[in-house]
Design a protein around this motif. Structure first.
Motif, mmCIF file in Angstrom:
data_model
loop_
_atom_site.group_PDB
_atom_site.id
_atom_site.type_symbol
_atom_site.label_atom_id
_atom_site.label_comp_id
_atom_site.label_asym_id
_atom_site.label_seq_id
_atom_site.Cartn_x
_atom_site.Cartn_y
_atom_site.Cartn_z
ATOM 1 N N ILE A 51 0.865 -1.190 0.000
ATOM 2 C CA ILE A 51 0.000 0.000 0.000
ATOM 3 C C ILE A 51 0.891 1.227 0.000
ATOM 4 O O ILE A 51 1.713 1.412 0.903
ATOM 5 N N ALA A 52 0.710 2.083 -1.017
ATOM 6 C CA ALA A 52 1.552 3.264 -1.191
ATOM 7 C C ALA A 52 0.709 4.524 -1.041
ATOM 8 O O ALA A 52 -0.190 4.770 -1.851
ATOM 9 N N LEU A 59 -1.751 -1.307 -3.858
ATOM 10 C CA LEU A 59 -2.782 -0.279 -3.791
ATOM 11 C C LEU A 59 -2.108 1.080 -3.651
ATOM 12 O O LEU A 59 -1.275 1.277 -2.762
ATOM 13 N N VAL A 60 -2.451 2.028 -4.514
ATOM 14 C CA VAL A 60 -1.943 3.389 -4.445
ATOM 15 C C VAL A 60 -3.062 4.310 -3.976
ATOM 16 O O VAL A 60 -4.157 4.299 -4.548
ATOM 17 N N LEU A 61 -2.802 5.097 -2.928
ATOM 18 C CA LEU A 61 -3.786 6.017 -2.362
ATOM 19 C C LEU A 61 -3.248 7.434 -2.478
ATOM 20 O O LEU A 61 -2.161 7.734 -1.979
ATOM 21 N N ILE A 62 -4.018 8.332 -3.105
ATOM 22 C CA ILE A 62 -3.539 9.688 -3.329
ATOM 23 C C ILE A 62 -4.723 10.642 -3.409
ATOM 24 O O ILE A 62 -5.825 10.254 -3.811
ATOM 25 N N GLY A 63 -4.507 11.889 -3.012
ATOM 26 C CA GLY A 63 -5.537 12.906 -3.106
ATOM 27 C C GLY A 63 -5.593 13.507 -4.493
ATOM 28 O O GLY A 63 -4.566 13.704 -5.142
ATOM 29 N N ALA A 64 -6.802 13.843 -4.948
ATOM 30 C CA ALA A 64 -6.966 14.401 -6.290
ATOM 31 C C ALA A 64 -6.262 15.737 -6.445
ATOM 32 O O ALA A 64 -5.840 16.102 -7.551
ATOM 33 N N ARG A 80 -2.012 7.558 -11.884
ATOM 34 C CA ARG A 80 -3.039 6.899 -12.712
ATOM 35 C C ARG A 80 -2.387 6.235 -13.927
ATOM 36 O O ARG A 80 -2.688 5.084 -14.260
ATOM 37 N N GLN A 81 -1.528 6.982 -14.597
ATOM 38 C CA GLN A 81 -0.848 6.455 -15.780
ATOM 39 C C GLN A 81 -0.034 5.214 -15.422
ATOM 40 O O GLN A 81 -0.040 4.213 -16.157
ATOM 41 N N MET A 82 0.667 5.269 -14.297
ATOM 42 C CA MET A 82 1.504 4.153 -13.869
ATOM 43 C C MET A 82 0.670 2.897 -13.626
ATOM 44 O O MET A 82 0.993 1.803 -14.105
ATOM 45 N N VAL A 83 -0.428 3.049 -12.874
ATOM 46 C CA VAL A 83 -1.267 1.893 -12.522
ATOM 47 C C VAL A 83 -1.999 1.358 -13.742
ATOM 48 O O VAL A 83 -2.040 0.140 -13.980
ATOM 49 N N GLU A 84 -2.571 2.252 -14.543
ATOM 50 C CA GLU A 84 -3.296 1.804 -15.733
ATOM 51 C C GLU A 84 -2.354 1.145 -16.732
ATOM 52 O O GLU A 84 -2.725 0.175 -17.403
ATOM 53 N N GLY A 85 -1.125 1.634 -16.820
ATOM 54 C CA GLY A 85 -0.149 1.049 -17.732
ATOM 55 C C GLY A 85 0.293 -0.345 -17.332
ATOM 56 O O GLY A 85 0.780 -1.115 -18.162
#
Length: 274
Positions: free
Chosen positions: A168-169, A189-194, A205-210
């Protein structure tokens, strides 16, 4: 009456302080030196699920606290859920202070901190109280960036022990990883504020979707309206650049988001319980 109430409040505060678990210092062998760490462990023989927790660029502790309140809060939360929590001190072990505003970092997320993760895991695998198939990783900011490097397939341990169960990052800097075609060998799991303007939500987003289709499970949760450090309690939103705090980033905004904090606590519990 006022004196009695004051005495009562003091007694309650002292009781709460006594009830808070104290971490146990442990030393972990490194190839060059010793990695100091702080361990929170449930009572009993175990075996316990265990979390390796990685501090951010501000460091693990201070002159008065072995573990800063923001990390102690998470340690106590995880401990109540039955987990042991081990915090390797990547900076203090090398006699370094906060590294947030250091131009030439001698302890790099992709190098020394990944080595610290490997050494910590190897040490845990030798402890009888550890559930060896339930060791997970959590990291915040710079520690989360180190986590992204540590879970890449290229960083896998060559021993026969079980790999990390989950990772979890919290608000990592994903820009380098996204550009390198990141993938993970363990559920991450990556957790980040918009509205995080210290790290980059679009890069995460790009990293996870890629990584989809060529990776273990990777998921990102973006909390609307939340900034960097959204899970840190009692921190009013403020500009990091206007502070002289060496443990704060040079730019961007930091602050608690109560809704995102509560949601992230649920998300962490669910991901670790998988």
């Amino acid at each position: 009456m006022r004196l009695r109430l004051t005495a009562l409040f003091v007694t309650l505060a002292m009781s709460a302080a006594r009830a808070a678990p104290a971490p146990q210092p442990v030393d972990i062998p490194l190839a060059s030196g010793v990695l100091h760490a702080q361990l929170y462990k449930p009572e009993g023989a175990g075996p316990f699920p265990t979390v390796i927790a990685l501090h951010g660029c501000g460091g693990l502790g201070s002159h008065s606290d072995a573990v800063l309140p923001r990390y102690r809060d998470w340690a106590e939360r995880l401990l109540k859920a039955g987990n042991a929590v081990l915090w390797p001190d990547s900076y203090g072990s090398r006699e370094l202070g906060p590294q947030c505003r250091v131009k030439e970092m001698h302890v790099k997320a992709r190098r020394e901190r990944v080595a610290d993760v490997a050494a910590t895991r190897a040490w845990l695998m030798k402890q009888s109280w550890v559930a060896r198939d339930r060791v997970s990783l959590m990291g915040w900011a710079n520690g989360a960036s180190a986590l992204l490097w540590a879970v890449r397939p290229q960083s896998g341990a060559r021993d026969l022990a079980p790999d990390f169960r989950a990772a979890i990052a919290f608000y990592p800097d994903c820009r380098i990883s996204a550009g390198l075609g990141w993938s993970t060998r363990v559920p991450t799991l990556v957790l980040i504020g918009a509205d995080d303007d210290v790290s980059s939500p679009p890069a995460c987003r790009q990293m996870v979707e890629g990584a989809h289709g060529r990776s273990a499970l990777a998921r990102i949760v973006v909390y609307p309206g939340a900034y960097h450090d959204f899970d840190r309690a009692n921190t009013p939103l403020h500009a990091a650049g206007g502070s002289n705090d060496a443990a704060a980033p040079e730019r961007g905004h930091l602050g608690t988001d109560a809704e995102a904090r509560a949601e992230s606590q649920k998300d962490v519990a669910e991901w670790l319980a998988r």
